[in-house]
Scaffold this active site. Structure first.
Site, mmCIF file in Angstrom:
data_model
loop_
_atom_site.group_PDB
_atom_site.id
_atom_site.type_symbol
_atom_site.label_atom_id
_atom_site.label_comp_id
_atom_site.label_asym_id
_atom_site.label_seq_id
_atom_site.Cartn_x
_atom_site.Cartn_y
_atom_site.Cartn_z
ATOM 1 N N HIS A 72 20.954 -13.151 26.157
ATOM 2 C CA HIS A 72 20.086 -12.877 25.011
ATOM 3 C C HIS A 72 20.036 -11.368 24.799
ATOM 4 O O HIS A 72 19.606 -10.622 25.675
ATOM 5 C CB HIS A 72 18.678 -13.439 25.254
ATOM 6 C CG HIS A 72 18.568 -14.883 24.924
ATOM 7 N ND1 HIS A 72 17.563 -15.403 24.149
ATOM 8 C CD2 HIS A 72 19.366 -15.929 25.245
ATOM 9 C CE1 HIS A 72 17.731 -16.703 24.020
ATOM 10 N NE2 HIS A 72 18.810 -17.049 24.682
ATOM 11 N N TYR A 200 8.529 -15.397 19.892
ATOM 12 C CA TYR A 200 7.128 -15.254 20.271
ATOM 13 C C TYR A 200 6.327 -15.209 18.978
ATOM 14 O O TYR A 200 6.514 -14.298 18.161
ATOM 15 C CB TYR A 200 6.902 -13.961 21.058
ATOM 16 C CG TYR A 200 7.482 -13.968 22.452
ATOM 17 C CD1 TYR A 200 6.697 -14.319 23.544
ATOM 18 C CD2 TYR A 200 8.806 -13.609 22.688
ATOM 19 C CE1 TYR A 200 7.216 -14.324 24.830
ATOM 20 C CE2 TYR A 200 9.339 -13.605 23.970
ATOM 21 C CZ TYR A 200 8.535 -13.961 25.036
ATOM 22 O OH TYR A 200 9.050 -13.964 26.310
ATOM 23 N N PRO A 292 2.632 -15.637 31.681
ATOM 24 C CA PRO A 292 4.061 -15.803 31.411
ATOM 25 C C PRO A 292 4.551 -15.151 30.122
ATOM 26 O O PRO A 292 5.753 -15.178 29.850
ATOM 27 C CB PRO A 292 4.220 -17.332 31.331
ATOM 28 C CG PRO A 292 2.874 -17.817 30.908
ATOM 29 C CD PRO A 292 1.889 -16.899 31.554
ATOM 30 N N LYS A 296 7.737 -12.160 33.357
ATOM 31 C CA LYS A 296 7.858 -11.242 34.487
ATOM 32 C C LYS A 296 7.616 -11.878 35.857
ATOM 33 O O LYS A 296 7.817 -11.214 36.876
ATOM 34 C CB LYS A 296 6.871 -10.072 34.310
ATOM 35 C CG LYS A 296 7.199 -9.178 33.124
ATOM 36 C CD LYS A 296 8.568 -8.596 33.250
ATOM 37 C CE LYS A 296 9.033 -7.914 31.990
ATOM 38 N NZ LYS A 296 10.487 -7.765 31.923
ATOM 39 N N TYR A 384 11.133 -5.390 28.529
ATOM 40 C CA TYR A 384 11.514 -6.796 28.537
ATOM 41 C C TYR A 384 12.781 -7.020 29.357
ATOM 42 O O TYR A 384 12.858 -7.982 30.149
ATOM 43 C CB TYR A 384 11.718 -7.309 27.113
ATOM 44 C CG TYR A 384 11.652 -8.825 27.032
ATOM 45 C CD1 TYR A 384 10.455 -9.460 26.729
ATOM 46 C CD2 TYR A 384 12.787 -9.601 27.278
ATOM 47 C CE1 TYR A 384 10.385 -10.852 26.676
ATOM 48 C CE2 TYR A 384 12.712 -10.976 27.228
ATOM 49 C CZ TYR A 384 11.520 -11.609 26.929
ATOM 50 O OH TYR A 384 11.452 -12.972 26.889
#
Length: 389
Positions: A72, A200, A292, A296, A384
């Site tokens: 990704h 998200y 979540p 991480k 990220y």
């Protein structure tokens, strides 16, 4: 029985530590309370930071991950009518890997078994003794018979409810915790993902996340009350809730189907300091929990394993203890940064019960800043994909 490093907990962090040490000629024994089948039956996250991907390769267990994992190069942040595409590659030249934790754990088990690693399942009544001396040991019971494992060091990789953290005296450890006033209802469905990147999404009716395990297995989440129960959610009710929370262009093409797994997870932030006491070292959930939202949990455990394995290798190769002595401070420095990022994402994208008009405007302003500022997007991407070890 005697070993160099006793590892309590046969999840991914304990197995990864055992594998890394084995490849450096360091003997370990892994003690696990449950069966191997039970451990492999747990559904967990599947976003691997670049650092964890590198560790799997160093550990010699990356063949299936490299073949089946999904790279990704970015993600989508949706807030109402605003969509932000964060390009990881453009900002960091790095990616994350989508590869289920269950599959990663399976690979590690197969590697340890192929190398005749000492894995002991079904242990009960585990006690850590004399960790603050030069002769620590672990006692445990199997089928009513007591056993003793002498060792040089003990790695506590046994999760939040394990014995390792509780073995550090209360006068020594300090615990920091934040409980969030909602949970995530998660489902697993044998359907193609709605989008090639994670989404998200924040909406007037709450948060949602669109993720995946592979090209025909999707993982979706919606924010829910802590008092809720999966039994209260029919499949149709879940899909309707998800569609209302994600951008319309994605909701329109969402392929639904039977949910093969459905559960609710509470959200919390937790850190225990220090992460070592004498010759006992805490790794992963034994020392810290993150919500979540930032993906991480497993990745922060992996960074602990990195620092601890490096310290143990240094000791067994040279006799020096500098890296082992600095383990807690080094690990916690990165842990708190991961905690901050996870807390920030959670605060940004969820609807809180006590949220007032000012709080709502602050969320909008934060989203607008992220949308309009390339530097803010670069900071997001850097966190990220994973801060350097």
């Amino acid at each position: 029985m005697r070993t160099q490093v006793a590892i309590i907990g046969g999840g991914p962090s304990g197995l990864l530590l055992s594998q890394l040490l084995h490849r450096q000629g360091i003997d370990t024994v892994v003690l696990e309370r449950k069966t191997k089948e039970y451990v492999l039956g747990r559904i967990r996250a599947g976003v691997l930071e670049a650092g964890l991907v590198d560790q799997m390769r160093t550990a010699g267990v990356s063949e299936r991950m490299d073949a089946e994992g999904i790279l990704h190069r970015g993600t989508v942040i949706s807030y109402g009518d605003t969509q932000i595409n964060i390009d990881f590659q453009a900002h960091t030249s790095k990616s994350v890997m989508i590869y289920g934790q269950t599959e990663l754990t399976r690979d590690l088990y197969e590697a340890r078994e192929a190398m005749s690693g000492n894995l002991v399942f079904g242990v009960n009544k585990v006690e850590i003794k004399d960790a603050d001396t030069t002769a620590p040991h672990v006692t445990y019971e199997i089928n009513g018979s007591m056993h003793r494992l002498d060792c040089d060091y003990i790695a506590g990789c046994d999760g939040f409810h394990g014995v390792s953290r509780q073995s550090i005296p209360k006068t020594v450890r300090h615990e920091y915790e934040k409980i969030y006033p909602f949970g995530w209802l998660g489902v697993l469905s044998e359907t193609p993902p709605v989008h090639h990147e994670l989404i998200y999404a924040s909406s007037d009716v709450g948060f949602a996340l669109c993720s995946m395990r592979n090209a025909q297995l999707s993982r979706y989440y919606v924010q829910c009350d802590l008092s809720d129960s999966p039994e209260n959610w029919s499949d149709n009710a879940f899909w309707d809730a998800l569609k209302r929370r994600i951008p319309e262009e994605h909701a329109d093409v969402l392929i639904t189907g039977p949910c093969i797994e459905k559960s609710i997870a509470p959200l919390r932030s937790f850190v225990c300091e220090p992460m070592q006491w004498g010759r006992l070292f805490l790794c992963g959930d034994a020392a810290h929990i993150v919500p979540p939202t930032g993906a991480k949990g497993l990745n922060t455990a992996a960074s602990d394993v990195h620092y601890l394995s490096q310290g143990l290798v240094q000791f067994y190769q040279s006799g020096e203890t500098a890296a082992i002595d600095a383990y807690s401070a080094k690990a916690l420095e990165r842990v708190w940064k991961a905690e901050r990022f996870s807390w920030w994402m959670t605060s940004l994208l969820h609807r809180f019960p006590d949220q007032n008009a000012f709080d709502f405007r602050m969320q909008q302003a934060e989203v607008a800043f992220l949308r309009d500022n390339p530097n803010a997007q670069a900071v997001f991407a850097e966190n990220y994909v994973g801060l350097p070890y």
